[in-house]
Enzyme design. Structure first.
Site, PDB file in Angstrom:
ATOM      1  N   ASN A 122       0.832  -1.206   0.000  1.00 31.89           N
ATOM      2  CA  ASN A 122       0.000   0.000   0.000  1.00 31.89           C
ATOM      3  C   ASN A 122       0.865   1.253   0.000  1.00 31.89           C
ATOM      4  OD1 ASN A 122      -2.003  -1.842   0.149  1.00 31.89           O
ATOM      5  ND2 ASN A 122      -2.553  -1.445   2.283  1.00 31.89           N
ATOM      6  N   VAL A 123       0.333   2.271  -0.653  1.00 33.51           N
ATOM      7  CA  VAL A 123       1.074   3.525  -0.778  1.00 33.51           C
ATOM      8  C   VAL A 123       0.389   4.642   0.020  1.00 33.51           C
ATOM      9  CG1 VAL A 123       1.961   2.869  -3.055  1.00 33.51           C
ATOM     10  CG2 VAL A 123      -0.180   4.165  -2.930  1.00 33.51           C
ATOM     11  N   ASP A 124      -0.684   4.277   0.770  1.00 36.00           N
ATOM     12  CA  ASP A 124      -1.554   5.292   1.368  1.00 36.00           C
ATOM     13  C   ASP A 124      -1.024   5.926   2.652  1.00 36.00           C
ATOM     14  OD1 ASP A 124      -2.095   3.301   3.356  1.00 36.00           O
ATOM     15  OD2 ASP A 124      -3.831   2.571   2.232  1.00 36.00           O
TER      16      ASP A 124
ATOM     17  N   HIS B  59       5.881  -0.759  -2.841  1.00 32.23           N
ATOM     18  CA  HIS B  59       5.328  -0.082  -4.021  1.00 32.23           C
ATOM     19  C   HIS B  59       5.449   1.440  -3.941  1.00 32.23           C
ATOM     20  CE1 HIS B  59       2.688  -3.685  -5.473  1.00 32.23           C
ATOM     21  NE2 HIS B  59       3.959  -3.819  -5.749  1.00 32.23           N
TER      22      HIS B  59
ATOM     23  N   GLY C 102      -5.300  -9.003   3.203  1.00 29.02           N
ATOM     24  CA  GLY C 102      -5.940  -8.162   2.188  1.00 29.02           C
ATOM     25  C   GLY C 102      -5.178  -7.985   0.891  1.00 29.02           C
TER      26      GLY C 102
ATOM     27  N   SER D 157      -4.814  -9.723  -3.095  1.00 24.97           N
ATOM     28  CA  SER D 157      -5.360 -10.731  -4.013  1.00 24.97           C
ATOM     29  C   SER D 157      -4.275 -11.686  -4.492  1.00 24.97           C
ATOM     30  CB  SER D 157      -5.977 -10.030  -5.227  1.00 24.97           C
ATOM     31  OG  SER D 157      -4.957  -9.327  -5.931  1.00 24.97           O
TER      32      SER D 157
ATOM     33  N   PRO E 172     -11.455 -11.846   3.233  1.00 19.38           N
ATOM     34  CA  PRO E 172     -12.823 -12.402   3.157  1.00 19.38           C
ATOM     35  C   PRO E 172     -13.014 -13.347   1.970  1.00 19.38           C
ATOM     36  CG  PRO E 172     -12.827 -10.016   2.715  1.00 19.38           C
ATOM     37  CD  PRO E 172     -11.438 -10.377   3.130  1.00 19.38           C
ATOM     38  N   GLU E 173     -12.122 -13.243   0.974  1.00 20.04           N
ATOM     39  CA  GLU E 173     -12.249 -14.076  -0.236  1.00 20.04           C
ATOM     40  C   GLU E 173     -11.012 -14.949  -0.420  1.00 20.04           C
ATOM     41  OE1 GLU E 173     -14.892 -13.824  -2.173  1.00 20.04           O
ATOM     42  OE2 GLU E 173     -15.752 -12.070  -1.158  1.00 20.04           O
TER      43      GLU E 173
HETATM   44  P1  OAD Z   1      -6.238  -6.042  -4.878  1.00 23.36           P
HETATM   45  O1  OAD Z   1      -7.239  -4.982  -5.152  1.00 23.36           O
HETATM   46  O2  OAD Z   1      -5.704  -6.831  -6.016  1.00 23.36           O
HETATM   47  O3  OAD Z   1      -6.822  -7.076  -3.823  1.00 23.36           O
HETATM   48  C1  OAD Z   1      -7.468  -6.653  -2.660  1.00 23.36           C
HETATM   49  C2  OAD Z   1      -7.735  -7.868  -1.789  1.00 23.36           C
HETATM   50  O4  OAD Z   1      -8.271  -7.410  -0.569  1.00 23.36           O
HETATM   51  C3  OAD Z   1      -8.731  -8.878  -2.385  1.00 23.36           C
HETATM   52  O5  OAD Z   1      -8.198 -10.184  -2.286  1.00 23.36           O
HETATM   53  C4  OAD Z   1      -9.967  -8.723  -1.482  1.00 23.36           C
HETATM   54  O6  OAD Z   1     -10.681  -9.945  -1.289  1.00 23.36           O
HETATM   55  C5  OAD Z   1      -9.330  -8.267  -0.191  1.00 23.36           C
HETATM   56  N1  OAD Z   1     -10.227  -7.474   0.680  1.00 23.36           N
HETATM   57  C6  OAD Z   1     -11.270  -6.676   0.321  1.00 23.36           C
HETATM   58  N2  OAD Z   1     -11.826  -6.115   1.409  1.00 23.36           N
HETATM   59  C7  OAD Z   1     -11.124  -6.558   2.485  1.00 23.36           C
HETATM   60  C8  OAD Z   1     -11.203  -6.336   3.897  1.00 23.36           C
HETATM   61  N3  OAD Z   1     -12.132  -5.522   4.430  1.00 23.36           N
HETATM   62  N4  OAD Z   1     -10.293  -6.968   4.689  1.00 23.36           N
HETATM   63  C9  OAD Z   1      -9.353  -7.785   4.170  1.00 23.36           C
HETATM   64  N5  OAD Z   1      -9.229  -8.032   2.856  1.00 23.36           N
HETATM   65  C10 OAD Z   1     -10.102  -7.436   2.019  1.00 23.36           C
HETATM   66  O7  OAD Z   1      -5.055  -5.316  -4.062  1.00 23.36           O
HETATM   67  P2  OAD Z   1      -3.536  -5.761  -3.866  1.00 23.36           P
HETATM   68  O8  OAD Z   1      -3.414  -7.244  -3.746  1.00 23.36           O
HETATM   69  O9  OAD Z   1      -2.978  -4.920  -2.777  1.00 23.36           O
HETATM   70  O10 OAD Z   1       0.027  -1.763  -7.365  1.00 23.36           O
HETATM   71  O11 OAD Z   1      -2.913  -5.300  -5.249  1.00 23.36           O
HETATM   72  C11 OAD Z   1      -1.530  -5.384  -5.464  1.00 23.36           C
HETATM   73  C12 OAD Z   1      -1.071  -4.248  -6.332  1.00 23.36           C
HETATM   74  O12 OAD Z   1      -1.803  -4.206  -7.560  1.00 23.36           O
HETATM   75  C13 OAD Z   1      -1.304  -2.867  -5.734  1.00 23.36           C
HETATM   76  O13 OAD Z   1      -0.310  -2.485  -4.823  1.00 23.36           O
HETATM   77  C14 OAD Z   1      -1.322  -1.980  -6.940  1.00 23.36           C
HETATM   78  C15 OAD Z   1      -2.120  -2.836  -7.891  1.00 23.36           C
HETATM   79  O14 OAD Z   1      -1.868  -2.642  -9.233  1.00 23.36           O
HETATM   80  C16 OAD Z   1       0.414  -0.543  -7.773  1.00 23.36           C
HETATM   81  O15 OAD Z   1      -0.355   0.381  -7.989  1.00 23.36           O
HETATM   82  C17 OAD Z   1       1.878  -0.381  -7.953  1.00 23.36           C
END
Ligand code: OAD
Ligand code: ZN
Length: 249
Positions: A107-109, A124, A193, A195, A218-219
């Site tokens: 996360n970058v937030d 990232h 959290g 994917s 959750p998934e």
């Molecule tokens: P994703 O958007 O690919 O995945 C988000 C994950 O969070 C999913 O598996 C959801 O099921 C899960 N999720 C949703 N709500 C949740 C909750 N309340 N608690 C826990 N989990 C929850 O995000 P990332 O895996 O972080 O890169 O994506 C990886 C990278 O892809 C990001 O850093 C970004 C993106 O392109 C850049 O921008 C460089």
């Protein structure tokens, strides 16, 4: 409310952590979802509405730096309004309790820092930082909306870019090395959290070969086959219960 299976998994995970001395945590966009920051994939995800190749690649930035900066500035405003949630806070508490701890985030937030986490590798980058395309100087940009576009380097006046790892770019090798050496010796790994749709979190999870590997999502995800325990719950609901359970002994 968590279902009883998730509660049982939390109990097992907490008892494993109670006897551990070294904890690694990998976080993805899901941990910030309950703070109101959209994830990338899935329902409401940023990559459902925007094309990554138009906004998050070096080519996109060369083509139209202002468009890329505008998109990041819109996201910066969302981040500025967001508050760390109970999961970010529980991780900061866990760090203070563990003899050895490392948080690796995609996360970058900046919400982990705002919650009080200290040992963080932001693999990232960070949305509050920029770097010069010419002299590579890195600098903070806390103001949002940005007063003018594009952002220019305070040192040499050249075009600056968001300090983010874009598609097609390589990771900072020193950060990955630091993550890998920690993961190879840790007792417990918690993956929250993500994917696992980009390959790095899966690769990192595999490095923790001697750890109890636990996922909180959750998934089902790309991480699920790599862990022994999957807690199917939302981060901000499950993490406070995990922390409570750990302290109940
Ligand atoms: P994703 O958007 O690919 O995945 C988000 C994950 O969070 C999913 O598996 C959801 O099921 C899960 N999720 C949703 N709500 C949740 C909750 N309340 N608690 C826990 N989990 C929850 O995000 P990332 O895996 O972080 O890169 O994506 C990886 C990278 O892809 C990001 O850093 C970004 C993106 O392109 C850049 O921008 C460089
Ligand atoms: Zn410069």
């Amino acid at each position: 409310m968590l279902d009883s299976e998730a509660m049982d998994q939390i109990k097992v995970a907490a008892s494993q952590l109670a006897s551990a001395s070294s904890l690694a945590v990998i976080t993805g966009a899901g941990i910030s979802a309950e703070s109101g920051i959209p994830t990338f994939r899935g329902e409401g995800g940023l990559w459902r509405k925007f094309r990554a190749e138009d906004l998050a690649t070096p080519e996109a930035f060369r083509r139209d730096p202002n468009l890329v900066w505008e998109w990041y500035d819109w996201r910066r405003q969302i981040c500025a309004r967001a508050l760390p949630n109970a999961a970010h806070e529980a991780l900061a508490l866990l760090e203070s309790r563990m003899p050895s701890f490392l948080l690796i985030t995609q996360n970058v937030d900046g919400l982990h820092q705002r919650a009080g986490s200290k040992r963080i590798l932001e693999i990232h980058g960070n949305i509050w930082k920029a770097r010069c395309t010419a002299c590579k100087t890195k600098f903070e940009i806390s103001e949002t909306p940005l007063p003018s576009l594009p952002v220019l380097c305070p040192d040499c006046g050249s075009l600056a870019r968001p300090h983010i790892v874009w598609f097609g770019e390589s990771y900072d090798e020193s950060l990955i090395q630091e993550a890998v050496s920690f993961l190879r010796q840790c007792d417990v790994l918690l993956v929250i959290g993500t994917s696992g749709m980009v390959s790095m979190p899966g690769f990192l999870t595999e490095q923790a070969f001697r750890a109890q590997r636990i996922e909180l999502n959750p998934e089902p995800s790309g991480i699920t086959p790599l862990v022994q325990i999957s807690i199917r719950a939302k981060a901000a609901e499950a993490m406070p219960l995990f922390w409570e359970r750990l302290n109940a002994g």
